[in-house]
Motif scaffolding. Structure first.
Motif, PDB file in Angstrom:
ATOM      1  N   PRO A 328      -0.845   7.828   8.743  1.00  0.00           N
ATOM      2  CA  PRO A 328      -1.993   7.872   7.828  1.00  0.00           C
ATOM      3  C   PRO A 328      -3.263   8.449   8.449  1.00  0.00           C
ATOM      4  O   PRO A 328      -4.133   8.940   7.735  1.00  0.00           O
ATOM      5  CB  PRO A 328      -2.183   6.401   7.436  1.00  0.00           C
ATOM      6  N   SER A 329      -3.390   8.411   9.774  1.00  0.00           N
ATOM      7  CA  SER A 329      -4.587   8.934  10.433  1.00  0.00           C
ATOM      8  C   SER A 329      -4.566  10.449  10.580  1.00  0.00           C
ATOM      9  O   SER A 329      -5.581  11.068  10.905  1.00  0.00           O
ATOM     10  CB  SER A 329      -4.726   8.306  11.828  1.00  0.00           C
ATOM     11  N   PRO A 373       9.941   5.389  11.486  1.00  0.00           N
ATOM     12  CA  PRO A 373       9.968   4.799  10.143  1.00  0.00           C
ATOM     13  C   PRO A 373       8.710   5.139   9.346  1.00  0.00           C
ATOM     14  O   PRO A 373       7.740   5.684   9.873  1.00  0.00           O
ATOM     15  CB  PRO A 373      10.055   3.297  10.436  1.00  0.00           C
ATOM     16  N   CYS A 374       8.736   4.779   8.098  1.00  0.00           N
ATOM     17  CA  CYS A 374       7.596   4.977   7.197  1.00  0.00           C
ATOM     18  C   CYS A 374       6.394   4.168   7.678  1.00  0.00           C
ATOM     19  O   CYS A 374       6.531   3.029   8.128  1.00  0.00           O
ATOM     20  CB  CYS A 374       8.010   4.543   5.797  1.00  0.00           C
ATOM     21  N   CYS A 375       5.209   4.772   7.597  1.00  0.00           N
ATOM     22  CA  CYS A 375       3.947   4.094   7.893  1.00  0.00           C
ATOM     23  C   CYS A 375       3.190   3.884   6.590  1.00  0.00           C
ATOM     24  O   CYS A 375       2.863   4.850   5.897  1.00  0.00           O
ATOM     25  CB  CYS A 375       3.091   4.914   8.852  1.00  0.00           C
ATOM     26  N   GLN A 376       2.904   2.644   6.247  1.00  0.00           N
ATOM     27  CA  GLN A 376       2.255   2.346   4.982  1.00  0.00           C
ATOM     28  C   GLN A 376       0.748   2.614   5.060  1.00  0.00           C
ATOM     29  O   GLN A 376       0.135   2.537   6.113  1.00  0.00           O
ATOM     30  CB  GLN A 376       2.489   0.888   4.599  1.00  0.00           C
ATOM     31  N   SER A 377       0.178   2.968   3.929  1.00  0.00           N
ATOM     32  CA  SER A 377      -1.275   3.132   3.837  1.00  0.00           C
ATOM     33  C   SER A 377      -1.755   2.461   2.549  1.00  0.00           C
ATOM     34  O   SER A 377      -1.388   2.898   1.454  1.00  0.00           O
ATOM     35  CB  SER A 377      -1.650   4.622   3.827  1.00  0.00           C
ATOM     36  N   PRO A 378      -2.573   1.376   2.654  1.00  0.00           N
ATOM     37  CA  PRO A 378      -3.085   0.773   3.891  1.00  0.00           C
ATOM     38  C   PRO A 378      -1.971   0.141   4.722  1.00  0.00           C
ATOM     39  O   PRO A 378      -0.901  -0.174   4.210  1.00  0.00           O
ATOM     40  CB  PRO A 378      -4.068  -0.270   3.390  1.00  0.00           C
ATOM     41  N   ALA A 379      -2.256  -0.017   6.008  1.00  0.00           N
ATOM     42  CA  ALA A 379      -1.249  -0.479   6.957  1.00  0.00           C
ATOM     43  C   ALA A 379      -0.786  -1.893   6.647  1.00  0.00           C
ATOM     44  O   ALA A 379      -1.541  -2.721   6.130  1.00  0.00           O
ATOM     45  CB  ALA A 379      -1.819  -0.420   8.374  1.00  0.00           C
TER      46      ALA A 379
END
Length: 415
Positions: A328-329, A373-379
């Motif tokens: 996300p960053s 793996p998938c990175c969620q946003s928001p974390a």
């Protein structure tokens, strides 16, 4: 071995085709061979092939140098299956030939369309020579496949336009994208054309499809950043054989070196000069771009269609590229003052790649296994520890060197 042929829509073999719904699931035909060793279906044929080049409407002089022109008429409407309503609005993309990035981007576009606007026929154009595996991947994503002629430049072109003539770099980038112009001869009421590197994010696309009025002879497009032209990544239009013929002539002139280099977007803009209906940028959302000293803020307050301009694409089968896309960053660190397109949805797109892994090409499936793996946003608390990265981890990445760079950063490239 198939001749270079006029593209036709592959016929549907299901018994219920004549009473079929407009859902994309129903458009997946079953006539394609099951293995790469099988021949293409007999429905891929050429109309009036081996005609003299002068017999094709008002063929330009350049046409006699192009084998794909004089091996068949190029002035006719594409054939269509019986179930396709001639008054329908079809959603169309162009997947090129066998470039992994664009095949998988088209797969993801098809998945997003099934999610948000499932009730429209979806047609993916592929260039003659597309492998059966790639055609199968497109069909599994809900596309009906159209094979179009392979428009190649002759081995030797004239030097009438000098350094501005077509060259190897131009052909490498654009030769398999010019065929998107075939969308202008699809025999349907209207076409919503979406580049393969777009991604639908909202059900509100149905409003564009159902409620947009276009004056006769116009095309709907989104303005191209700071420039005075329009982006061809999203187009709404009524197919027009005369427009198609004019654009095809322009392609021929570019291919033989009698015209300066023009990719599909420039050709389309010229064909519809002063005949463009501006669409809201939410239907073709491209991130902030920079042109000279002028800054254009294209940030979309609402996103219906994201457009991943530039190269590499976020579905490139490259571990380093994917490691950027998943975090996300990354938009803040890798997209400033570039034409990277809709970087803001990269991490969500990556999560969709992971969820759709079984539908993707094998090269991308393999790279996803090692990219993380998938990175969620928001974390979320259970996100992987490497889902964020610091600015100290970033160094430039140049197109073509993705796998050799570490760490990576996306840099500005041409659309």
């Amino acid at each position: 071995m198939l001749p270079v042929a006029l593209a036709v829509l592959i016929s549907c073999a299901l018994p219920c085709c004549h009473a079929i719904k407009r859902t994309a699931d129903a458009l997946v035909d079953t006539e394609m061979p099951s293995s790469v060793d099988d021949e293409m279906p007999s429905a891929d044929f050429s109309v009036d092939r081996e005609m003299p080049w002068t017999a094709v409407f008002d063929a330009p002089e350049e046409a006699k140098l192009l084998s794909w022109w004089h091996k068949g008429t190029r002035s006719q409407w594409l054939a269509s299956p019986s179930w396709l309503d001639r008054n329908a609005t079809a959603i169309v993309t162009h997947a090129g030939k066998n470039n992994q990035e664009f095949i998988d981007m088209a797969v993801m576009l098809g998945i997003s369309l099934k999610r948000h606007v499932p009730d429209y026929p979806r047609i993916a154009m592929g260039v003659m020579g597309m492998t059966l595996e790639n055609q199968a991947a497109l069909k599994q994503a809900g596309w009906h496949v159209v094979i179009v002629p392979d428009w190649r430049a002759p081995e030797q072109v004239s030097d009438l336009c000098g350094d501005s003539c077509v060259d190897e770099a131009f052909l490498l980038r654009h030769q398999d994208s010019l065929e998107k112009i075939n969308a202008f001869r699809l025999p349907v009421g209207r076409v919503l054309f979406l580049d393969a590197d777009t991604y639908v994010a909202s059900d509100k696309l149905s409003h564009l499809l159902d409620s947009t009025h276009l004056p006769e002879g116009t095309i709907g497009m989104v303005q191209n950043g700071c420039r005075n032209d329009f982006n061809s990544g999203v187009m709404l239009f009524k197919p027009d054989l005369n427009k198609y013929q004019n654009m095809l002539t322009a392609v021929a002139q570019v291919m033989v070196g009698n015209s300066t280099k023009q990719h599909d977007e420039r050709i389309i803009n010229l064909a519809y000069k002063d005949r463009v209906t501006a669409l809201d940028k939410k239907y073709n959302c491209m991130d902030r771009t920079v042109t000279g000293d002028a800054t254009c803020d294209q940030s979309c307050t609402e996103v219906v269609v994201s457009h991943f301009t530039g190269l590499p694409k976020p579905a490139k089968a490259d571990e380093k590229v994917l490691s950027i896309v998943r975090k996300p960053s990354s938009p803040r660190l890798h997209c400033s003052s570039t034409n990277r397109g809709s970087c803001g949805v990269w991490s969500g797109f990556y999560c969709d790649l992971v969820a759709s892994r079984s539908l993707l090409t094998k090269p991308l499936q393999d790279k996803l296994s090692s990219a993380g793996p998938c990175c969620q946003s928001p974390a979320l608390e259970d996100d992987a520890s490497d889902c964020q990265e610091s600015e100290d981890d970033v160094s430039p990445l140049r197109q073509g060197q993705e796998s050799r760079a570490h760490p990576t950063s996306m840099v500005q490239t041409a659309n």
